[in-house]
Design a protein around this motif. Structure first.
Motif, PDB file in Angstrom:
ATOM      1  N   ILE A 278      24.969  99.157 -24.110  1.00 53.31           N
ATOM      2  CA  ILE A 278      23.585  98.698 -23.961  1.00 53.31           C
ATOM      3  C   ILE A 278      23.423  97.900 -22.666  1.00 53.31           C
ATOM      4  N   ILE A 279      24.406  97.102 -22.319  1.00 51.10           N
ATOM      5  CA  ILE A 279      24.342  96.339 -21.066  1.00 51.10           C
ATOM      6  C   ILE A 279      24.354  97.291 -19.871  1.00 51.10           C
ATOM      7  N   ARG A 280      25.156  98.336 -19.920  1.00 49.44           N
ATOM      8  CA  ARG A 280      25.157  99.340 -18.842  1.00 49.44           C
ATOM      9  C   ARG A 280      23.757  99.938 -18.689  1.00 49.44           C
ATOM     10  N   LYS A 281      23.140 100.296 -19.810  1.00 51.94           N
ATOM     11  CA  LYS A 281      21.792 100.869 -19.786  1.00 51.94           C
ATOM     12  C   LYS A 281      20.805  99.868 -19.167  1.00 51.94           C
ATOM     13  N   ALA A 282      20.919  98.606 -19.549  1.00 50.13           N
ATOM     14  CA  ALA A 282      20.022  97.572 -19.016  1.00 50.13           C
ATOM     15  C   ALA A 282      20.210  97.382 -17.513  1.00 50.13           C
ATOM     16  N   LEU A 283      21.455  97.360 -17.058  1.00 48.65           N
ATOM     17  CA  LEU A 283      21.725  97.178 -15.629  1.00 48.65           C
ATOM     18  C   LEU A 283      21.257  98.371 -14.798  1.00 48.65           C
ATOM     19  N   ASN A 284      21.207  99.537 -15.398  1.00 47.08           N
ATOM     20  CA  ASN A 284      20.708 100.739 -14.713  1.00 47.08           C
ATOM     21  C   ASN A 284      19.189 100.891 -14.793  1.00 47.08           C
ATOM     22  N   ASN A 285      18.538 100.047 -15.574  1.00 45.99           N
ATOM     23  CA  ASN A 285      17.098 100.141 -15.798  1.00 45.99           C
ATOM     24  C   ASN A 285      16.340  99.716 -14.532  1.00 45.99           C
ATOM     25  N   VAL A 286      15.691 100.663 -13.866  1.00 44.65           N
ATOM     26  CA  VAL A 286      14.990 100.365 -12.607  1.00 44.65           C
ATOM     27  C   VAL A 286      13.786  99.456 -12.808  1.00 44.65           C
ATOM     28  N   ASN A 287      13.300  99.328 -14.022  1.00 47.15           N
ATOM     29  CA  ASN A 287      12.180  98.426 -14.296  1.00 47.15           C
ATOM     30  C   ASN A 287      12.610  96.966 -14.389  1.00 47.15           C
TER      31      ASN A 287
ATOM     32  N   ASP B 192      36.248  99.615 -14.260  1.00 44.54           N
ATOM     33  CA  ASP B 192      35.409 100.809 -14.151  1.00 44.54           C
ATOM     34  C   ASP B 192      34.426 100.593 -13.005  1.00 44.54           C
ATOM     35  N   SER B 193      34.731 101.128 -11.847  1.00 38.56           N
ATOM     36  CA  SER B 193      33.898 100.893 -10.664  1.00 38.56           C
ATOM     37  C   SER B 193      32.483 101.439 -10.829  1.00 38.56           C
ATOM     38  N   SER B 194      32.262 102.338 -11.794  1.00 38.88           N
ATOM     39  CA  SER B 194      30.912 102.865 -12.013  1.00 38.88           C
ATOM     40  C   SER B 194      30.055 101.922 -12.871  1.00 38.88           C
ATOM     41  N   PHE B 195      30.664 100.888 -13.444  1.00 37.95           N
ATOM     42  CA  PHE B 195      29.883  99.928 -14.236  1.00 37.95           C
ATOM     43  C   PHE B 195      28.919  99.233 -13.278  1.00 37.95           C
TER      44      PHE B 195
ATOM     45  N   HIS C  78      37.165  78.285 -17.780  1.00 37.47           N
ATOM     46  CA  HIS C  78      37.533  79.476 -18.543  1.00 37.47           C
ATOM     47  C   HIS C  78      37.481  79.239 -20.047  1.00 37.47           C
ATOM     48  N   ALA C  79      37.484  77.988 -20.444  1.00 36.06           N
ATOM     49  CA  ALA C  79      37.370  77.661 -21.852  1.00 36.06           C
ATOM     50  C   ALA C  79      35.909  77.543 -22.284  1.00 36.06           C
ATOM     51  N   THR C  80      34.980  77.547 -21.338  1.00 33.52           N
ATOM     52  CA  THR C  80      33.556  77.501 -21.650  1.00 33.52           C
ATOM     53  C   THR C  80      33.109  78.913 -22.012  1.00 33.52           C
ATOM     54  N   LYS C  81      32.631  79.080 -23.226  1.00 30.56           N
ATOM     55  CA  LYS C  81      32.368  80.431 -23.741  1.00 30.56           C
ATOM     56  C   LYS C  81      31.382  81.219 -22.890  1.00 30.56           C
ATOM     57  N   ASP C  82      30.300  80.603 -22.436  1.00 28.42           N
ATOM     58  CA  ASP C  82      29.324  81.364 -21.650  1.00 28.42           C
ATOM     59  C   ASP C  82      29.948  81.860 -20.345  1.00 28.42           C
ATOM     60  N   PHE C  83      30.838  81.087 -19.749  1.00 28.24           N
ATOM     61  CA  PHE C  83      31.548  81.543 -18.548  1.00 28.24           C
ATOM     62  C   PHE C  83      32.461  82.720 -18.892  1.00 28.24           C
ATOM     63  N   CYS C  84      33.060  82.688 -20.049  1.00 24.30           N
ATOM     64  CA  CYS C  84      33.934  83.796 -20.470  1.00 24.30           C
ATOM     65  C   CYS C  84      33.154  85.101 -20.602  1.00 24.30           C
ATOM     66  N   TYR C  85      31.902  85.032 -21.066  1.00 21.88           N
ATOM     67  CA  TYR C  85      31.089  86.244 -21.177  1.00 21.88           C
ATOM     68  C   TYR C  85      30.803  86.821 -19.796  1.00 21.88           C
ATOM     69  N   TYR C  86      30.526  85.964 -18.834  1.00 27.78           N
ATOM     70  CA  TYR C  86      30.346  86.395 -17.437  1.00 27.78           C
ATOM     71  C   TYR C  86      31.625  87.057 -16.929  1.00 27.78           C
ATOM     72  N   SER C  87      32.762  86.488 -17.283  1.00 31.89           N
ATOM     73  CA  SER C  87      34.051  87.060 -16.875  1.00 31.89           C
ATOM     74  C   SER C  87      34.264  88.443 -17.471  1.00 31.89           C
ATOM     75  N   ILE C  88      33.714  88.687 -18.649  1.00 37.89           N
ATOM     76  CA  ILE C  88      33.809  90.020 -19.262  1.00 37.89           C
ATOM     77  C   ILE C  88      33.085  91.051 -18.395  1.00 37.89           C
ATOM     78  N   LEU C  89      31.898  90.711 -17.895  1.00 38.92           N
ATOM     79  CA  LEU C  89      31.187  91.636 -17.000  1.00 38.92           C
ATOM     80  C   LEU C  89      32.033  91.949 -15.771  1.00 38.92           C
ATOM     81  N   LYS C  90      32.643  90.926 -15.196  1.00 33.14           N
ATOM     82  CA  LYS C  90      33.487  91.137 -14.019  1.00 33.14           C
ATOM     83  C   LYS C  90      34.683  92.022 -14.367  1.00 33.14           C
ATOM     84  N   ALA C  91      35.251  91.833 -15.547  1.00 39.03           N
ATOM     85  CA  ALA C  91      36.394  92.656 -15.972  1.00 39.03           C
ATOM     86  C   ALA C  91      35.966  94.106 -16.192  1.00 39.03           C
ATOM     87  N   TRP C  92      34.790  94.320 -16.799  1.00 38.02           N
ATOM     88  CA  TRP C  92      34.295  95.685 -16.982  1.00 38.02           C
ATOM     89  C   TRP C  92      34.125  96.374 -15.635  1.00 38.02           C
ATOM     90  N   LYS C  93      33.596  95.649 -14.651  1.00 42.20           N
ATOM     91  CA  LYS C  93      33.422  96.209 -13.312  1.00 42.20           C
ATOM     92  C   LYS C  93      34.790  96.479 -12.674  1.00 42.20           C
TER      93      LYS C  93
END
Length: 185
Positions: A161-170, A40-43, A22-37
């Motif tokens: 912007i991340i939401r838009k990217a995750l919804n991008n079907v391409n 907000d279940s629509s994330f 949890h002190a590793t910054k890149d892991f913390c960014y991944y944890s942010i995605l999980k927290a957003w989800k």
């Protein structure tokens, strides 16, 4: 449901349950995605790491860890790569990117946590990625050398912007999007 495979640097050995992870910054960014989800279940983040059981630090690389990474990648529609000033080319990260791009041809959404806006990614003319972004590719040579095989979308650490990217079907496996670098401008 197809999943998003998140690739990020953590120091080895890794344990999600330890404070060290949890002190590793890149892991913390991944944890942010999980927290957003979680809030907000629509994330549109569907975590591939939830598709297999967790492994322990002392698990054997060839018998347990590497097969588990590959199984998660096979269950995924794309790779979300966190690429920051803290990223280092670890064995696991090299395996994730190599197998995901060169074997499975998974598109990549690169999130740059050190950059907050679309403009932070682009050159002065807003026609291409800037030298700050390109320099980060050298932190992970397997990504730099393999990214030309798949579509790669570059985005800042910005929820909208991340939401838009995750919804991008391409940016999903099998989309037939041409390999290359893409960005929103």
């Amino acid at each position: 449901m197809s999943k998003n495979y998140s690739a990020f640097y953590v120091s080895e050995p890794f344990s999600e349950s330890s404070l060290g992870a949890h002190a590793t910054k890149d892991f913390c960014y991944y944890s942010i995605l999980k927290a957003w989800k979680g809030s907000d279940s629509s994330f549109p983040f569907n975590n591939a790491h939830d598709t297999t059981y967790n492994v322990r630090d002392n698990s054997d690389w060839e018998l347990t860890l590497k097969p588990r990474l590959r199984q998660r990648l096979r269950n995924s529609k794309n790779i979300i790569l966190f690429l920051s000033e803290n990223t280092k080319s670890s064995r696991a990260l090299r395996e994730e990117i190599d197998y995901g791009t060169n074997t499975l041809n998974l598109p990549i959404i690169v999130i740059y946590p050190d950059l907050k806006t679309k403009e932070d990614l682009l050159n002065n003319a807003n026609t291409g990625l800037n030298n700050i972004v390109k320099a980060l590719w050298n932190k992970l040579p397997i990504f730099r050398d393999s990214k030309s095989n798949v579509p790669v979308l570059h985005v800042p650490m910005n929820k909208v912007i991340i939401r838009k990217a995750l919804n991008n079907v391409n940016l999903r496996e099998g989309s037939k999007k041409e390999a290359g670098d893409y960005f929103y401008n």
